[in-house]
Design an enzyme around this catalytic site. Structure first.
Site, PDB file in Angstrom:
ATOM      1  N   HIS A  90       0.934  -1.336   0.045  1.00  0.00           N
ATOM      2  CA  HIS A  90       0.001  -0.093   0.083  1.00  0.00           C
ATOM      3  C   HIS A  90       1.089   1.278  -0.223  1.00  0.00           C
ATOM      4  CE1 HIS A  90      -3.820  -1.733   1.532  1.00  0.00           C
ATOM      5  NE2 HIS A  90      -3.256  -2.819   1.114  1.00  0.00           N
ATOM      6  N   GLU A 142       0.920   3.817   1.553  1.00  0.00           N
ATOM      7  CA  GLU A 142       1.247   4.518   3.058  1.00  0.00           C
ATOM      8  C   GLU A 142       2.484   3.747   3.654  1.00  0.00           C
ATOM      9  OE1 GLU A 142      -1.982   3.700   1.992  1.00  0.00           O
ATOM     10  OE2 GLU A 142      -3.260   3.976   3.465  1.00  0.00           O
ATOM     11  N   CYS A 174      -6.223   1.931   5.800  1.00  0.00           N
ATOM     12  CA  CYS A 174      -6.933   0.716   6.131  1.00  0.00           C
ATOM     13  C   CYS A 174      -6.393   0.344   7.629  1.00  0.00           C
ATOM     14  CB  CYS A 174      -6.771  -0.333   5.042  1.00  0.00           C
ATOM     15  SG  CYS A 174      -4.902  -0.873   4.896  1.00  0.00           S
ATOM     16  N   CYS A 189      -2.627   0.022   7.405  1.00  0.00           N
ATOM     17  CA  CYS A 189      -1.718   0.989   7.229  1.00  0.00           C
ATOM     18  C   CYS A 189      -1.982   1.924   8.631  1.00  0.00           C
ATOM     19  CB  CYS A 189      -2.099   1.661   6.128  1.00  0.00           C
ATOM     20  SG  CYS A 189      -1.490   0.905   4.666  1.00  0.00           S
TER      21      CYS A 189
END
Length: 164
Positions: free
Chosen positions: A53, A55, A83, A86
Site C-alpha cells: 500500500h 502508506e 486501512c 496502514c
C-alpha cells in the site's frame, strides 16, 4: 493554496502514477521539517504483495531515510483514508500527523469504520486531518473504477463474440 493542499497535490501525483500502471490510484508522501522525505503509490498488483500500500511503502522509505523506525515529527499525506494495516503501521511507527483526502467507508480505519490511529488504548495516537482535496482524491478513484468496470464489460462482450 494551503500547505496541506500543496502536499496533498503531490500525493495525488503519486496516485496518478499508480493509475497509469493499473494500480488502484492511491498516493502517499511523508513530510518532516517541510521536506518531503518519502513518496509512494500503491504497488499491490505490480509486486503481488498485500502490504504494498502507498502508506506502508512511504513509511518504510521514511524510516530508511531517517535511520529510525520512530517517525515522530512526520506528517503522512495520503489520498485515501488508511486501512487497518496502514493505520496499525502509522501507530507503530509513531507518525505524528495523518492528513487524508477522501474517506473509505468500507475499509477506512482512521475515522470511518474505526479510528485506530487515535484510539486511547494504543500507546501512540496521531493527529488527524481529513477532507484535504477530497473531491480530487475521490474523483480519481471513481474514474479509475468506472474505467475498470467498462474494460471488464467490454472484455466479457468480446469473449461472448468469440464463443458464438
Amino acid at each position: 493554496m494551503s500547505i496541506h493542499q500543496y502536499y496533498m497535490s503531490i500525493a495525488l501525483d503519486e496516485a496518478r502514477k499508480a493509475a497509469k500502471s493499473g494500480e488502484v490510484p492511491i498516493g502517499a508522501i511523508i513530510v518532516k521539517d517541510n521536506e518531503i522525505i518519502a513518496r509512494a503509490h500503491n504497488l499491490r498488483e505490480t509486486a503481488q504483495m498485500p502490504t504494498a500500500h502507498a502508506e506502508h511503502i512511504a513509511i518504510e522509505q521514511a524510516a530508511q531515510k531517517l535511520g529510525t523506525w520512530r517517525l515522530e515529527g512526520c506528517t503522512l499525506y495520503v489520498t485515501l483514508e488508511p486501512c487497518v494495516m496502514c493505520s496499525g503501521t502509522i501507530v507503530m511507527s509513531r507518525v505524528s500527523t495523518v492528513v487524508y483526502g477522501t474517506s473509505d467507508p468500507k475499509g477506512g480505519c482512521s475515522g470511518s469504520l474505526m479510528n485506530l490511529i487515535q484510539d486511547s488504548r494504543m500507546n501512540h495516537r496521531a493527529k488527524l486531518m481529513t477532507g484535504v482535496l477530497e473531491y480530487s482524491c475521490a474523483q480519481l478513484l471513481k474514474q479509475f473504477f468506472q474505467q475498470l468496470r467498462l474494460k471488464r464489460k467490454q472484455k466479457g462482450k468480446s469473449q461472448e463474440n468469440i464463443s458464438s
